[in-house]
Design a protein around this motif. Structure first.
Motif, short mmCIF file in Angstrom:
data_model
loop_
_atom_site.label_atom_id
_atom_site.label_comp_id
_atom_site.label_asym_id
_atom_site.label_seq_id
_atom_site.Cartn_x
_atom_site.Cartn_y
_atom_site.Cartn_z
N LEU A 322 17.51 28.19 15.51
CA LEU A 322 17.44 28.12 13.71
C LEU A 322 15.80 28.48 13.67
CD1 LEU A 322 20.72 26.36 13.25
CD2 LEU A 322 20.60 28.42 12.93
N LYS A 323 15.05 26.94 14.13
CA LYS A 323 13.85 27.25 13.87
C LYS A 323 13.12 28.04 13.87
CE LYS A 323 9.82 24.37 14.39
NZ LYS A 323 8.84 23.28 15.37
N LEU A 324 12.96 28.70 15.06
CA LEU A 324 12.36 29.93 15.04
C LEU A 324 12.73 31.30 13.86
CD1 LEU A 324 12.20 30.34 18.98
CD2 LEU A 324 10.67 30.06 18.37
N LYS A 325 13.82 30.94 13.61
CA LYS A 325 14.64 32.09 12.84
C LYS A 325 14.11 31.89 11.65
CE LYS A 325 18.68 33.50 14.79
NZ LYS A 325 20.37 33.38 15.17
N ARG A 326 14.12 30.67 10.52
CA ARG A 326 13.68 30.35 9.12
C ARG A 326 11.74 30.49 9.66
NH1 ARG A 326 16.36 25.21 10.60
NH2 ARG A 326 14.71 24.12 11.19
N ARG A 327 11.29 29.91 10.75
CA ARG A 327 9.82 30.55 10.70
C ARG A 327 9.54 32.00 10.63
NH1 ARG A 327 6.56 28.05 15.83
NH2 ARG A 327 7.10 26.40 14.72
N GLU A 328 10.77 32.81 10.94
CA GLU A 328 10.45 34.13 11.41
C GLU A 328 10.78 34.01 9.81
OE1 GLU A 328 13.16 35.81 13.59
OE2 GLU A 328 12.05 35.77 15.36
N GLU A 331 7.76 33.31 8.14
CA GLU A 331 6.81 34.25 7.42
C GLU A 331 6.80 36.16 7.18
OE1 GLU A 331 6.23 35.22 11.77
OE2 GLU A 331 5.17 33.60 12.32
N GLN A 332 8.47 36.36 6.32
CA GLN A 332 8.84 37.53 5.69
C GLN A 332 8.62 37.45 4.61
OE1 GLN A 332 12.68 38.68 7.04
NE2 GLN A 332 12.24 38.94 9.49
N ARG A 333 8.97 36.11 4.18
CA ARG A 333 8.85 35.82 2.55
C ARG A 333 7.16 35.76 2.61
NH1 ARG A 333 12.46 31.84 3.42
NH2 ARG A 333 10.44 30.09 3.66
N GLU A 334 6.23 35.59 3.20
CA GLU A 334 4.38 35.09 3.19
C GLU A 334 4.32 36.97 3.21
OE1 GLU A 334 1.02 33.95 2.18
OE2 GLU A 334 3.33 33.04 2.20
#
Length: 573
Positions: A322-328, A331-334
């Motif tokens: 879940l952490k990796l997905k939130r980070r992705e 990154e996508q939002r950024e």
């Protein structure tokens, strides 16, 4: 995030805690103690000579973190075996080192967290922090952890009190440190109105869920495999197995059910006086269980299916995934935000370019108006010059006519008048040449003006092509071209009028030349008459010869000669 990265985060705090002067370096004696303690908690043999041999060439002073990393990787982390030690012991060692230096809360405050809760929050922070040093946790992960903690305390998360913290640019871009996070938790803004026991239970629950990989735990009724009786057990579900204990203190483990891809969970109908039943099927056994209500059964079946899925996908932790997905997602939002900013910048650039081109177009229009005004002024000036030349020509022609009449009236001065007429004819011829040159210059000026207009029309056409996407100027350009054609026709008509005027001047010049020829004939006839009467006017010749000589100072012409029309100075000349 692998085991090595998790260990390095905790060890980083231990290393920085030994750096009392904050110079980025630690003495070798302190590193020996740290390395020995790490080997102890990691259950690996410690080699005290290795550190001395590794830093044999660096005896001048303390060792930096970059210099300690090769030794740490080679002699400690490379020997670590997953499952042979308790990671919590490593965390406790590093927490003990770093808390002495960095964690100094106000002990008199009522909302201060116990040491155990602060340690668990520190572990949660390390788990959710970014994989870069110094360790920080971004605002999204802070909010996620606080929401999980509030949900465990059965209170609603209110981020109004945290707006000042989240609104800071440093928090939005870089994140917060663990000490700022612990200070926030100790401030009581999140746990306002909640007793310490509930806070500790909530923190322990979140800690076991995220750090301990506990997907779900709680009491369930389980049917025995031999006696077939029902007993209440405390179940703890992890991605790889499902354990059950006699109580929630988890001291007496009664069984461990391994989960793999061959396992499945099914809902069972109520029977044997039990309700909300379900079963977990493995290759060898089937385990029947009963939940307290339908909601709990649904949560357990979903959690077990999630654990089976993680095991099949080769993932050891749900929250790491879940952490990796939130980070992705971040990154996508950024990327989307950067894309929007780039798009806005591009639109601003296009708008500025459009405004610049509009300004240039306005300048071109203004320059065109000024050129048109100058052209009209030049046209008026040339027209006035032409009228002046025409008036001068008319005056000269009138003077020539008067001279012709005067020659007829004064036969005695015909030859002189003929010479004067010849001079005047030469002047008229020179004037004609000047008029022709002026006309040629005017034609050339007109051609240059027409070329300038064509160049200006080409420039406007090029600007129209460039600005076609922004504004429709085709209709105005066509009107401008039609106006230019009309002006060209007017110029052509004006040139034809001037040509006609030139032809009229040439015709008048031919008339003057004809008059000159008639005057010459009259002069010849007069000379013939004079030769015939020469014998009769000898006296007159003598007088004329005397009069043709230069007159000296003090001398005068005879009175009868002064009465002859004309200037005596002209006769002497």
């Amino acid at each position: 995030m692998d085991l090595r990265s998790e260990l390095l985060k905790s060890i980083w705090y231990g290393f920085t805690a030994l750096d009392l002067e904050k110079s980025g370096k630690v003495s070798k004696s302190q590193l020996k103690v740290l390395s020995h303690n790490l080997c102890t908690v990691l259950a690996i043999p410690h080699d005290p000579v290795a550190l001395e041999e590794h830093f044999r060439d660096d005896d001048d002073g303390p060792v930096s973190s970059q210099g300690y990393m090769p030794y740490l990787n080679k002699y400690i982390l490379d020997k670590v075996v997953d499952g042979s030690f308790e990671k919590e012991h490593v965390d406790e060692l590093c927490w003990t080192l770093t808390a002495k230096k960095n964690y100094q809360p106000d002990r008199t405050s009522f909302s201060i967290l116990p040491e155990k809760d602060a340690f668990r929050l520190w572990c949660l922070f390390n788990f959710l922090s970014e994989d870069k040093y110094p360790l920080v946790m971004v605002a999204d992960e802070v909010e996620y952890l606080l929401k999980k903690t509030c949900a465990a305390m059965s209170i609603e998360f209110n981020c109004v009190d945290l707006e000042d913290l989240f609104s800071q640019d440093t928090v939005q871009h870089s994140g917060i440190t663990v000490w700022v996070f612990l200070e926030l938790m100790n401030s009581g803004k999140i746990t306002r109105g909640v007793d310490k026991a509930s806070i500790s239970m909530a923190i322990e629950e979140v800690y076991r869920e995220i750090v301990g990989d506990v997907l779900k735990e709680g009491y369930l009724w389980k049917k025995g495999q031999l006696r077939r009786n029902w007993k209440e057990r405390w179940f703890t579900l992890r991605p790889s197995h499902l354990c059950y204990y006699t109580g929630e203190d988890r001291k007496d483990c009664q069984g461990n059910i391994a989960l793999d891809g061959n396992c499945c969970v099914e809902v069972l109908p109520d029977r044997d006086g039990k309700r909300c039943m379900f079963c977990l099927k493995t290759i060898s056994k089937t385990y029947e269980m009963s939940a307290s209500d339908t909601k709990q059964r649904q949560e357990w079946t979903t959690a077990i299916q999630t654990a089976i899925r993680l095991h099949v996908e080769g993932k050891k932790s749900l929250h790491k995934d879940l952490k990796l997905k939130r980070r992705e997602q971040r990154e996508q939002r950024e990327k989307r935000r950067q894309g929007k900013e780039e798009e806005l910048q591009r639109l601003r650039a296009l708008q500025e370019e459009r405004e610049r081109k509009l300004a240039e177009l306005e300048l071109l229009k203004e320059a065109q108006k000024q050129a048109q005004a100058l052209l009209e002024q030049d046209e008026e000036r040339r027209r006035q010059q032409h009228e002046q030349l025409q008036r001068a020509l008319e005056v000269q022609l009138k003077e020539a006519e008067e001279a012709r009449v005067s020659m007829q009236a004064e036969m005695a001065l015909k030859e002189e008048e003929a010479e004067r007429q010849r001079k005047r004819i030469l002047e008229l011829e020179e004037m004609q040449k000047r008029l022709e040159e002026a006309l040629q210059q005017e034609i050339k000026a007109r051609l240059d003006e027409e070329g300038f207009r064509y160049a200006q029309a080409g420039l406007l056409a090029e600007e129209e092509e460039k600005m076609k996407a922004l504004m429709a100027l085709q209709e105005e350009q066509e009107e401008y071209i039609q106006e230019t054609q009309r002006e060209k026709q007017e110029l052509k008509q004006e040139m034809e009028a001037k040509s006609c005027a030139l032809e009229e001047a040439q015709r008048q010049l031919e008339e003057v030349r004809a008059n000159r020829h008639r005057v010459d004939q009259d002069v010849v006839a007069a000379q013939r008459k004079l030769r015939q009467a020469s014998t009769n006017v000898k006296h007159w010749n003598v007088q004329m010869n005397r009069l043709m000589r230069p007159i000296g100072p003090g001398e005068q012409h005879p009175e009868w000669l002064q009465q002859i029309p004309g200037n005596t100075s002209d006769i002497s000349v």
